[in-house]
Design an enzyme around this catalytic site. Sequence first.
Site, PDB file in Angstrom:
ATOM      1  N   ASP A  10       0.869  -1.165   0.000  1.00  0.00           N
ATOM      2  CA  ASP A  10       0.000   0.000   0.000  1.00  0.00           C
ATOM      3  C   ASP A  10       0.916   1.228   0.000  1.00  0.00           C
ATOM      4  O   ASP A  10       2.104   1.132   0.308  1.00  0.00           O
ATOM      5  CB  ASP A  10      -0.893  -0.019   1.246  1.00  0.00           C
ATOM      6  N   ASP A  12      -0.264   5.101   0.794  1.00  0.00           N
ATOM      7  CA  ASP A  12      -0.540   6.199   1.708  1.00  0.00           C
ATOM      8  C   ASP A  12      -0.530   5.749   3.162  1.00  0.00           C
ATOM      9  O   ASP A  12      -1.216   4.788   3.534  1.00  0.00           O
ATOM     10  CB  ASP A  12      -1.894   6.825   1.374  1.00  0.00           C
ATOM     11  N   ASP A 186      -1.315  -0.046   6.182  1.00  0.00           N
ATOM     12  CA  ASP A 186      -1.672   0.605   7.447  1.00  0.00           C
ATOM     13  C   ASP A 186      -3.154   0.515   7.747  1.00  0.00           C
ATOM     14  O   ASP A 186      -3.576   0.824   8.858  1.00  0.00           O
ATOM     15  CB  ASP A 186      -1.311   2.088   7.379  1.00  0.00           C
TER      16      ASP A 186
END
Length: 225
Positions: A10, A12, A186
Amino acid sequence: MTTPGLCLFDLDETLIPIDSDHAWGEFMIRIGWVDESEFRRRNDEFYALYKAGRLDVHAYIAFVTQPLQTRGAAELSDAQARFMREVIAPQLHPQALALVRGHAQRGDRIALVTATNDFVTAQIAKAFGTADLIAIRLERDAFGTITGRIDGVPSYREGKVTRVGQWLTGQGAHWSDFGRIAVYSDSLNDLPLLERATDPIATNPSPQLEAIAKERGWRIMNLFT
């Protein structure tokens, strides 16, 4: 000798400590492309919905691409370069770059898999040395103009699993070809993708994802602390 695996990152708040999608919205405010108060209010609302796992991604793309639909290619390209230079470059931390580079040196097949659109993330993927970017594809008309719609399956939540599968198929591969699949994220939004991994890594995790990671015995990594 270590057998090459599949490694999916991922972007961001995983590889960079900001949300590039939301930051792009703030950047458009700064350069005068949008009305500050109204755009910020709606951009923040969409961001909160994303964090809560309730984003209507099609409505968001229609909103956030409105300022792009009336600008020429040169102006858009200049804005991309300035955004990279002023906003993204300071967020490219050595430890995140080294993490991606380490998997590449090990021979893993790597992709950056993000719910942020390809206009915002194409140059970021290049900065990480990642040739394969799986992002929300913005539909463009016959003249190359962004339409405000999504091309194909959006790489958001379960859509990330679908898009990774399509990407692998395009390379003549399949999930089952890899004995080791690492996924770094996250966000609770990426739970469907994390659950496909043999090595799920909750990276700078949100409180919700951290709780799940602890419950399931997943590795937790904090890149920026």
